[in-house]
Write a protein that holds these residues in place. Structure first.
Motif, PDB file in Angstrom:
ATOM      1  N   LEU A  53       0.831  -1.189   0.000  1.00  0.00           N
ATOM      2  CA  LEU A  53       0.000   0.000   0.000  1.00  0.00           C
ATOM      3  C   LEU A  53       0.873   1.250   0.000  1.00  0.00           C
ATOM      4  CD1 LEU A  53      -3.246   0.730   1.456  1.00  0.00           C
ATOM      5  CD2 LEU A  53      -1.464   1.982   2.632  1.00  0.00           C
ATOM      6  N   VAL A  54       0.487   2.234  -0.817  1.00  0.00           N
ATOM      7  CA  VAL A  54       1.148   3.543  -0.834  1.00  0.00           C
ATOM      8  C   VAL A  54       0.043   4.596  -0.774  1.00  0.00           C
ATOM      9  CG1 VAL A  54       2.583   5.161  -2.137  1.00  0.00           C
ATOM     10  CG2 VAL A  54       3.030   2.703  -2.274  1.00  0.00           C
ATOM     11  N   LYS A  70      -9.452  11.299   5.115  1.00  0.00           N
ATOM     12  CA  LYS A  70     -10.603  11.134   4.228  1.00  0.00           C
ATOM     13  C   LYS A  70     -10.222  11.206   2.741  1.00  0.00           C
ATOM     14  CE  LYS A  70     -15.317  12.775   3.931  1.00  0.00           C
ATOM     15  NZ  LYS A  70     -16.294  13.718   4.443  1.00  0.00           N
ATOM     16  N   PHE A  71      -9.304  12.112   2.417  1.00  0.00           N
ATOM     17  CA  PHE A  71      -8.924  12.319   1.014  1.00  0.00           C
ATOM     18  C   PHE A  71      -7.422  12.117   0.858  1.00  0.00           C
ATOM     19  CE2 PHE A  71     -12.644  15.044   1.694  1.00  0.00           C
ATOM     20  CZ  PHE A  71     -13.488  14.518   0.732  1.00  0.00           C
ATOM     21  N   TYR A  72      -6.999  11.823  -0.351  1.00  0.00           N
ATOM     22  CA  TYR A  72      -5.579  11.612  -0.607  1.00  0.00           C
ATOM     23  C   TYR A  72      -5.179  12.213  -1.947  1.00  0.00           C
ATOM     24  CZ  TYR A  72      -7.687   7.733  -3.114  1.00  0.00           C
ATOM     25  OH  TYR A  72      -8.473   6.991  -3.943  1.00  0.00           O
ATOM     26  N   ARG A  83      -2.928   0.266  -3.962  1.00  0.00           N
ATOM     27  CA  ARG A  83      -3.051  -0.959  -3.170  1.00  0.00           C
ATOM     28  C   ARG A  83      -2.751  -2.118  -4.114  1.00  0.00           C
ATOM     29  NH1 ARG A  83      -5.549  -2.138   1.700  1.00  0.00           N
ATOM     30  NH2 ARG A  83      -6.663  -0.173   1.638  1.00  0.00           N
ATOM     31  N   GLY A  84      -1.696  -2.877  -3.770  1.00  0.00           N
ATOM     32  CA  GLY A  84      -1.260  -3.932  -4.681  1.00  0.00           C
ATOM     33  C   GLY A  84      -0.695  -3.279  -5.927  1.00  0.00           C
ATOM     34  N   ASN A  85      -1.284  -3.572  -7.053  1.00  0.00           N
ATOM     35  CA  ASN A  85      -0.850  -2.959  -8.321  1.00  0.00           C
ATOM     36  C   ASN A  85      -1.906  -2.012  -8.886  1.00  0.00           C
ATOM     37  OD1 ASN A  85       1.593  -4.325  -8.345  1.00  0.00           O
ATOM     38  ND2 ASN A  85       0.704  -6.116  -9.349  1.00  0.00           N
ATOM     39  N   HIS A  86      -2.895  -1.671  -8.071  1.00  0.00           N
ATOM     40  CA  HIS A  86      -4.017  -0.882  -8.585  1.00  0.00           C
ATOM     41  C   HIS A  86      -4.115   0.467  -7.876  1.00  0.00           C
ATOM     42  CE1 HIS A  86      -5.313  -4.508 -10.626  1.00  0.00           C
ATOM     43  NE2 HIS A  86      -5.234  -5.164  -9.473  1.00  0.00           N
ATOM     44  N   THR A  87      -4.219   1.511  -8.684  1.00  0.00           N
ATOM     45  CA  THR A  87      -4.455   2.838  -8.111  1.00  0.00           C
ATOM     46  C   THR A  87      -5.952   2.977  -7.877  1.00  0.00           C
ATOM     47  OG1 THR A  87      -4.623   3.834 -10.303  1.00  0.00           O
ATOM     48  CG2 THR A  87      -2.476   3.905  -9.220  1.00  0.00           C
ATOM     49  N   ASN A  88      -6.300   3.806  -6.929  1.00  0.00           N
ATOM     50  CA  ASN A  88      -7.698   4.003  -6.585  1.00  0.00           C
ATOM     51  C   ASN A  88      -7.966   5.498  -6.597  1.00  0.00           C
ATOM     52  OD1 ASN A  88     -10.198   4.218  -5.408  1.00  0.00           O
ATOM     53  ND2 ASN A  88      -9.810   2.648  -3.867  1.00  0.00           N
ATOM     54  N   GLY A  89      -8.912   5.931  -7.413  1.00  0.00           N
ATOM     55  CA  GLY A  89      -9.200   7.358  -7.542  1.00  0.00           C
ATOM     56  C   GLY A  89     -10.480   7.797  -6.868  1.00  0.00           C
ATOM     57  N   TYR A  91      -6.015  16.743  -7.987  1.00  0.00           N
ATOM     58  CA  TYR A  91      -4.850  15.895  -8.282  1.00  0.00           C
ATOM     59  C   TYR A  91      -5.166  14.816  -9.317  1.00  0.00           C
ATOM     60  CZ  TYR A  91      -2.657  18.214  -4.393  1.00  0.00           C
ATOM     61  OH  TYR A  91      -2.117  19.173  -3.580  1.00  0.00           O
ATOM     62  N   HIS A  92      -6.398  14.739  -9.756  1.00  0.00           N
ATOM     63  CA  HIS A  92      -6.809  13.727 -10.735  1.00  0.00           C
ATOM     64  C   HIS A  92      -6.006  13.873 -12.032  1.00  0.00           C
ATOM     65  CE1 HIS A  92      -9.444  10.679 -12.298  1.00  0.00           C
ATOM     66  NE2 HIS A  92      -9.655  11.418 -13.370  1.00  0.00           N
ATOM     67  N   ASP A  93      -5.419  12.781 -12.476  1.00  0.00           N
ATOM     68  CA  ASP A  93      -4.602  12.712 -13.712  1.00  0.00           C
ATOM     69  C   ASP A  93      -3.345  13.578 -13.664  1.00  0.00           C
ATOM     70  OD1 ASP A  93      -6.286  10.893 -14.958  1.00  0.00           O
ATOM     71  OD2 ASP A  93      -7.527  12.471 -15.862  1.00  0.00           O
ATOM     72  N   ARG A  94      -2.886  13.943 -12.463  1.00  0.00           N
ATOM     73  CA  ARG A  94      -1.656  14.735 -12.364  1.00  0.00           C
ATOM     74  C   ARG A  94      -0.581  14.064 -11.512  1.00  0.00           C
ATOM     75  NH1 ARG A  94      -0.980  19.900 -10.411  1.00  0.00           N
ATOM     76  NH2 ARG A  94      -2.342  19.497  -8.647  1.00  0.00           N
ATOM     77  N   VAL A  95      -0.876  12.920 -10.901  1.00  0.00           N
ATOM     78  CA  VAL A  95       0.064  12.264 -10.000  1.00  0.00           C
ATOM     79  C   VAL A  95       0.328  10.839 -10.484  1.00  0.00           C
ATOM     80  CG1 VAL A  95       0.584  11.665  -7.611  1.00  0.00           C
ATOM     81  CG2 VAL A  95      -0.926  13.590  -8.091  1.00  0.00           C
ATOM     82  N   THR A  96       1.618  10.520 -10.678  1.00  0.00           N
ATOM     83  CA  THR A  96       2.001   9.164 -11.097  1.00  0.00           C
ATOM     84  C   THR A  96       3.217   8.706 -10.298  1.00  0.00           C
ATOM     85  OG1 THR A  96       3.397  10.084 -12.844  1.00  0.00           O
ATOM     86  CG2 THR A  96       1.164   9.428 -13.480  1.00  0.00           C
ATOM     87  N   LEU A  97       3.349   7.399 -10.171  1.00  0.00           N
ATOM     88  CA  LEU A  97       4.553   6.855  -9.535  1.00  0.00           C
ATOM     89  C   LEU A  97       5.744   7.096 -10.432  1.00  0.00           C
ATOM     90  CD1 LEU A  97       3.352   3.402  -8.147  1.00  0.00           C
ATOM     91  CD2 LEU A  97       4.313   5.274  -6.804  1.00  0.00           C
TER      92      LEU A  97
END
Length: 189
Positions: free
Chosen positions: A47-48, A59-61, A66-72, A79-85
């Motif tokens: 988890l990250v 409440k918000f991030y 989690r695992g290999n899946h991002t959760n929006g 921050y939607h569509d602006r943050v990537t690993l």
């Protein structure tokens, strides 16, 4: 007794966790910024969670994996569509993220939490304070300071001119008085 206590302190200092230190980053608007977070090397990251401490982090991030899946679902809309690993495979525990196209609204304190085991409470591995400085705003502030400085200088000059004139008048009168007194005090021959 004291040497034994000192030995114990020196023995434990390298084990202490200093991850509470906040790193400061300054950026300009529209830049992409790397928010660095190093989880444990060699462990499988489960988890990250990147959050802003000033925007209800429970409440918000900003970013969630989690695992290999991002959760929006609970991602802050800005921050939607602006943050990537930075490393999608999170090799060697690297869970840094890239925040794209920053603006003044992105100024704040970011916290990176990493979970290694399923169900375990994620731990804080990085805290970063990001400040996005707008050079145009700095220019406006500098211009404002210049205007204030020139205004103060103008007022001081305006006040000093009458003072100068009054001093000149007083000096001239005093000079005239001294000359007339010197003529009156001349001995007759």
């Amino acid at each position: 007794m004291v040497p034994l206590a000192l030995f114990f302190v020196l023995l434990t200092v390298p084990v202490l966790d200093f991850s509470g230190d906040t790193k400061n980053i300054t950026a300009k608007p529209e830049e992409d910024v790397l928010l660095h977070c190093q989880g444990p090397r060699g462990a499988k990251v489960e988890l990250v969670k990147w959050s802003r401490t000033d925007l209800d982090p429970d409440k918000f991030y900003v970013f969630f994996l989690r695992g290999n899946h991002t959760n929006g679902i609970y991602q802050l809309p800005s921050y939607h569509d602006r943050v990537t690993l930075s490393d999608p495979e999170t090799k060697e525990g690297n869970v840094s993220v890239v925040l794209e196209n920053v603006s003044g609204n992105d100024t704040g304190t970011y916290e990176c939490r990493v979970g290694i085991r399923e169900g375990e409470e994620p731990k804080v591995y990085s805290t970063i304070h990001l400040k996005v400085e707008d050079p145009a705003a700095e220019d406006k502030e500098g211009y404002h300071r210049l205007v204030v400085g020139l205004s103060v200088a103008g007022v001081l000059i305006a006040l000093s001119i009458p003072c100068f004139i009054i001093c000149c008048i007083i000096w001239k009168r005093r000079n005239r008085l001294t000359k007339s007194n010197s003529y009156n005090n001349v001995p007759a021959e």
